[in-house]
Design a protein around this motif. Sequence first.
Motif, PDB file in Angstrom:
ATOM      1  N   GLU A 105       5.625  27.034  21.635  1.00 32.38           N
ATOM      2  CA  GLU A 105       4.521  26.752  22.561  1.00 32.38           C
ATOM      3  C   GLU A 105       3.830  28.031  22.996  1.00 32.38           C
ATOM      4  O   GLU A 105       2.592  28.089  23.071  1.00 32.38           O
ATOM      5  CB  GLU A 105       5.059  25.959  23.752  1.00 32.38           C
ATOM      6  N   LYS A 106       4.593  29.061  23.293  1.00 31.87           N
ATOM      7  CA  LYS A 106       3.994  30.340  23.682  1.00 31.87           C
ATOM      8  C   LYS A 106       3.101  30.883  22.581  1.00 31.87           C
ATOM      9  O   LYS A 106       2.050  31.479  22.851  1.00 31.87           O
ATOM     10  CB  LYS A 106       5.102  31.344  24.001  1.00 31.87           C
ATOM     11  N   GLY A 129       1.415  29.127  20.426  1.00 32.76           N
ATOM     12  CA  GLY A 129       0.295  28.244  20.139  1.00 32.76           C
ATOM     13  C   GLY A 129       0.465  27.446  18.864  1.00 32.76           C
ATOM     14  O   GLY A 129      -0.530  26.992  18.277  1.00 32.76           O
ATOM     15  N   TYR A 183      -3.767  29.231  10.538  1.00 36.88           N
ATOM     16  CA  TYR A 183      -3.508  29.867  11.823  1.00 36.88           C
ATOM     17  C   TYR A 183      -3.671  31.380  11.688  1.00 36.88           C
ATOM     18  O   TYR A 183      -2.995  32.016  10.875  1.00 36.88           O
ATOM     19  CB  TYR A 183      -2.091  29.565  12.301  1.00 36.88           C
ATOM     20  N   THR A 218       0.717  35.420  19.496  1.00 34.71           N
ATOM     21  CA  THR A 218       0.088  34.099  19.491  1.00 34.71           C
ATOM     22  C   THR A 218      -0.723  33.895  18.216  1.00 34.71           C
ATOM     23  O   THR A 218      -1.101  34.860  17.528  1.00 34.71           O
ATOM     24  CB  THR A 218      -0.837  33.907  20.699  1.00 34.71           C
ATOM     25  N   THR A 249      -4.039  31.342  16.491  1.00 31.57           N
ATOM     26  CA  THR A 249      -5.193  30.484  16.771  1.00 31.57           C
ATOM     27  C   THR A 249      -5.526  29.653  15.536  1.00 31.57           C
ATOM     28  O   THR A 249      -5.626  30.194  14.424  1.00 31.57           O
ATOM     29  CB  THR A 249      -6.421  31.322  17.163  1.00 31.57           C
TER      30      THR A 249
END
Length: 592
Positions: free
Chosen positions: A128-129, A131, A165, A172, A174
Motif C-alpha cells: 500500500e505504501k 501504491g 508502473y 512508490t 505510479t
Amino acid sequence: MAFFTRRGLLSLLAVPAARLFAQKQQGMASRGVKPAPRGKPSGLPFHARFSDIAAQAGLQRPVVAGHADRADYINEVMSCGAAFFDYDNDGWLDILLLTGSRFGDPPADASNRLYRNNRDGTFTDVTEKAGLFRTGYWYGVTAGDFDNDGFEDLFLTGWPQNALYHNNGDGTFTDITRTAGLLNARPRFGSGCAFVDYDRDGKLDLFVSNYVDFDPKAIPRAGGPGSCDYYGVPVNCGPRGLPYGYHSLYRNNGDGSFTDVTAASGIGKADGGFGLTVVAADFDNDGWPDIYVACDSTPSLLFLNNRDGTFTEQGLERGVALSEDGMEQAGMGLGVGDFRLDGSLHIVKTHFREDTPVLYVNNGKGNFRDETIRSGLAVETRFVCWGVGVSDLDNDGNPDILWATGNIYPEVEKKLPQIPHKTPRVIFRNLGKGRFEELIAEAGPGIEASHSSRGVAFGDFDNDGDVDVLIVNQNEPPSLLRNDLAGGAHWLKVKVTGVKSNRSAIGARVTVRYGGQVQTQEVLSQSSYLSVSDKRLHFGLGAATVADIEIRWPLGPVERFEQVPADHLIHVTEGSGITRRERLGPRKEPAG
C-alpha cells in the motif's frame, strides 16, 4: 536458404493434422508418453539443500487462484508469476508476488504484493505504501528501467487489462498505463511480457503475449451445461476450443510513451497461438535480441530479429516450435542458459503431464535440436510443469535445471487420487557432457514438498553467494526456498549497468571462463513462468578461484576483464569497467 531440422520437416507435415485435432478437442496438449527408463544413479553428492522459510520470512499471504476445491474458468487456474528485483537500489532483492482472483466471491484483499527485503532474512509488506495494491486477475511481470532514470519499473499482464508502473525512486510507483499508450482498447488475456531493446536505440521496448480470447459469457462454466471434462470429471474449458491470443510489440518513444508497432515489425504476421512465457535473448548470436514465446497446445514461436526493426517468425524452421516427433505440446515455462558450457543459449520448456519437458540444444547459430531423451530429462512425465530455470544450484560450474509442478484441475483428485493436485518440485542436476540426473528428496524438504505451483524466480535474496528460489503456490502462501549450500565450491556474480545501452543492461551478454570451461548468460527481463529473476548473473565456478569475464553490451561494444577473483559480486558499468567489488556471505564486507 532456410535451415530444416528433422523436426522442422516433420512439423510442416504435422501441423495441419495437429491443428485440426486441437480444434476438435479441449484442454492442454499432451502426447501421452511414458517415462523413459532411468539410468543408474551417479552416487555423486549434491551439496545444495533447500528449505522453505517463507513463513518466518514474512511471506504469509496466499496467492488466490479460484477456489481451493474447484476452478470455474481457465483464467483462474493459469495463475501467475513473481519477481526478484531491487526496487529501492539497496543491493538486496525485494519480492513482487502477483495474484489472481475468483468468480462469485473475489477476496477484497487479494492484491499483488510488494515485499521489501529487511536484509536479515525477513521481508516487510510495503504494497500500500508503494501504491501497488490492486486486486484482479494478474499473470506476468517484467521489470526494467524503461525511462533510464536508474530505477526498475514494472509491467504487469492481466485480464482484462495490463498495467505499467513507473518507479518514482522514492519507494512508490505510479500507474501510467493510459498515458504510456498501453491500455487495451478491448479486454485481453495478457500473459508473457518482456522489456527488450529490439531496435538497439538504448531504450527498452515492450513485447506482450496473449493467451486466449477470454469471455466468461461465451464459455461454459466448469460443472455447468456444456462443461468440459478431464478423465470424466467436469472441469474448466480451454485453451483448446477457445480463440487464440495474438501478440503485440510496443516501441519506446523516449518520452514515457509507447507506440504499437505490431504490424510494422512483422510480429502481427504470425498465427498467434496460446502464448505464455516470453524470453527475449540473442539466440542466433548476431548481436540483436530475438523473442521466443512458449505457446500452450499450439506451436511455439521464435521471432528472429532482422536488424531493421522487423522480425521473421521461424520457430518451425529453427526446431523450437514442436516436439521431436512433430507434435504440439503444452508450452508453459522457459529456462534459458548455457547448460552445455559451449557459449550458446539453450532452452528448456515445460509441459503438461504425461509428456516430457523438452530440451533444445542450440548449434550457436539459432538452429536447435531436441536432446530431451539423450539428456535424461525424459524420465519424468508425471507432473504438470510450470516455472523453470537454468541455474547452478550447487556452484560446481555446471548449470542445473529446476522446475515447479502442480495440476490445473483441483476437482480431479477426489475421483482420481492417482492424479494429485499438489506435487513436488523437480531438480535435474547437471552431470556434464549434456547429461542430467533427477533429484527430489535429495535436494531437501523444500523440493520434496507438494504444492500446486506456477511462477518461479531465482536469485540470492540473502546475499550469501548461492541461488535461492521463490515459488508461487495456488491458494497458499508462496515458498521461499533458502539454499543452504555446503561443499566449498566457488562462484562469481556480475551486475552490469548500461550507460549508452539501456540502464538495466537487458540484453547484455556475459561470458565467463573458469577452470578450462566457458559459460554464457544474458540479462533477461522474463523467463521461468511469467516471472523475473535476479539480474545479477550468477556463475558457479567449482574449484576455480579466478575467472575471465567478457561483456557484450546491448548496443554491441565488448569489454574484457582477466583474473577476476572468485566469491565476489562484480559491478561493471558500461565504458567504465569494474566499478565495485563486494564480498558476500557471512564475511560480507566491502572489497576493492
